[in-house]
Write an enzyme that holds these catalytic residues in place. Structure first.
Site, short mmCIF file in Angstrom:
data_model
loop_
_atom_site.label_atom_id
_atom_site.label_comp_id
_atom_site.label_asym_id
_atom_site.label_seq_id
_atom_site.Cartn_x
_atom_site.Cartn_y
_atom_site.Cartn_z
N ASP A 52 49.17 15.52 13.57
CA ASP A 52 50.03 15.28 14.19
C ASP A 52 48.82 15.34 16.06
OD1 ASP A 52 52.50 14.21 13.59
OD2 ASP A 52 52.66 16.67 13.29
N GLY A 65 45.46 23.11 9.94
CA GLY A 65 46.09 22.86 11.81
C GLY A 65 46.16 24.17 12.29
#
Length: 484
Positions: free
Chosen positions: A261, A230
């Site tokens: 997310d 990420g």
């Protein structure tokens, strides 16, 4: 000897079409646009970029000088490499052709009225035999095994010997932890891993001792490193690429953006996000059944989303059963929230609340974990407690059913669409390395596959735009008032 297909020379962001073959021939290099991403003026022609979106204020004409300056540059190692024939030249990449250096994809597709509008020859092949490493970093996400598998398959298609592909165990620390030695990744070993959740390599947060990692890269003779992670993982990849440059270690460092997310800047969506939303719906539908089956039933579901509420927003919209959606980007008052739930009880007898884990607290979180993410309060438990107190004081006890599927939605295999997406991202990452690029990440921008400079996407997490159409569609559909 592994070789590379021709990749765009001046492209700062190559792109590939879905269903790309084993060569970037299927990849159309793309160009992104902010030369001056920090521009804050709202004058005509200004490029506006925020964590919520990007675009340019309407401009009647663009001169060439301005356009040339408006290209995101991707670093490359071509000055250290020499041209070699590609294994895909013989059949012109199965008839698909190769990318051109001047092919471009525009990063912005919107021209704002005002600043207030919402809304075949192989060049630069590696001279030496390729030795590659693959590492997964950070939290779990559907699709990690898919990406690992397709990186391995594509390296094999290029002719990289099976013994020359290493899998780094348990995140970046696996480069130097003696207890976690690298494994050899062969097509046979990775066959079928896409049917399982998690990552066959293991993962961890933090542990990015960049100096030690680069020492191992040099010691092991690695020429390609693929980092699947990420914001934190890509930041580490960027630091590794920079340290390699400082130490004179010639190694292509390529990222693949992973975030359940969906909070990576500029990227259309991160792999695993659609799978997570699909699974999150199950929890919301269960909460609806529970709430509807009780007097003053209140179904409370907590989903992932530290700083960005994309999962909660998308799952709420898709499920069609949510009455209140709380996300980190939109502040709320506990009193107004409880009063509104009371009105929902009066209207339909039950209520379903979906909350992202970072709702109401990201601005106040001071401590961070090993990946730099804010450490948050258990918002679901806090809400349940507050709801109980409010309705007990009002002499209208609520039957609260609290569901927390946080880790369930990230530990499952991918859905079909995500699986295809992971395949292309994995293939594309390998194409980038063989094209001589480094310090870039493989992603999708405006429906095209591109390479973006890592330093651009790690500046901040992407967030839901409170004034954007997606959030507006949701609150309009569920009739949610302003709860701030």
């Amino acid at each position: 000897m592994a070789t590379c297909p021709r990749a765009p020379r001046n492209l700062r962001c190559p792109v590939a079409r879905p269903g790309a073959g084993p060569s970037p021939a299927e990849a159309k290099p793309a160009v992104a646009k902010p030369a001056k991403p920090t521009l804050k003026t709202s004058s005509v022609g200004a490029y506006l970029s925020t964590p919520f979106g990007s675009g340019r204020v309407s401009l009647s004409s663009l001169d060439e000088e301005y356009i040339d300056a408006d290209v995101l540059a991707v670093k490359n190692l071509r000055s250290f490499l020499s041209p070699r024939d590609s294994p895909f030249v013989v059949d012109d990449n199965m008839g698909g052709g190769f990318v051109g250096d001047m092919d471009k994809i525009r990063l912005h597709t919107v021209e704002f009225e005002t600043s207030e509008s919402s809304g075949s020859f192989c060049a630069n092949g590696l001279e030496t035999q390729v030795v590659a490493a693959v590492v997964t970093c950070g939290g779990l996400c559907p699709g990690l095994n898919d990406v690992v598998q397709n990186i391995v398959y594509t390296l094999h298609d290029y002719g990289v010997p099976e013994d020359n592909v290493l899998g780094i165990k348990y995140g970046l620390r696996g480069f130097y932890e003696r207890s976690d030695k690298p494994i050899t990744l062969t097509p046979k070993l990775v066959n079928g891993i896409h049917l399982k959740g998690g990552t066959m390599l293991g993962t961890s947060r933090g542990g990015a001792n960049v100096s030690e990692i680069v020492k191992r890269i040099d010691l092991w003779g690695l020429t390609m490193v693929f980092v699947i992670g990420g914001n934190g993982g890509n930041a580490a990849a960027h630091a590794i690429a920079q340290e390699c440059e400082v130490q004179g270690v010639v190694c292509a460092v390529i990222g693949v953006p992973k975030s359940i997310d969906n909070d990576i800047l500029l990227v259309d969506r991160c792999f695993g996000f659609e799978t997570a939303v699909e699974e999150a719906q199950r929890a919301l539908l269960a909460a609806k059944v529970e709430a509807r089956s009780a007097h003053h039933g209140l179904g409370l579901v907590k989903l992932m989303g530290r700083q960005s509420g994309f999962i909660a927003m998308q799952a709420s919209m898709a499920s069609g059963v949510v009455d209140v959606c709380l996300i980190p980007e939109i502040p709320f008052s506990m009193e107004k929230l409880c009063q509104y739930i009371e009105k929902v009880f009066e209207r339909q007898g039950h209520c379903v609340v979906c909350v992202a884990e970072g709702a109401g607290q990201t601005e106040h979180a001071k401590e961070t974990d090993a990946s730099g993410n804010p450490i948050l309060t258990e918002i679901g438990m806090v809400l349940r407690s507050e709801f109980k107190k409010f309705f007990k004081a009002a002499n209208k006890p609520a039957d609260i059913k609290y569901i927390d599927p946080t880790y369930m939605i990230r530990a499952i295999p991918t859905t079909a669409n995500d699986r295809v997406y992971c395949k292309v991202l994995g293939q594309q990452a390998v194409h980038a390395a063989f094209a001589g690029f480094s310090d870039c990440t493989s992603a999708m921008v405006n429906t095209h596959y591109v390479y973006l400079p890592i330093e651009t996407i790690i500046q901040a997490p992407r967030r839901v735009n409170p004034r954007g159409r997606r959030w507006n569609r949701l609150v309009t559909a569920i009739r949610q008032p302003d709860l701030s």
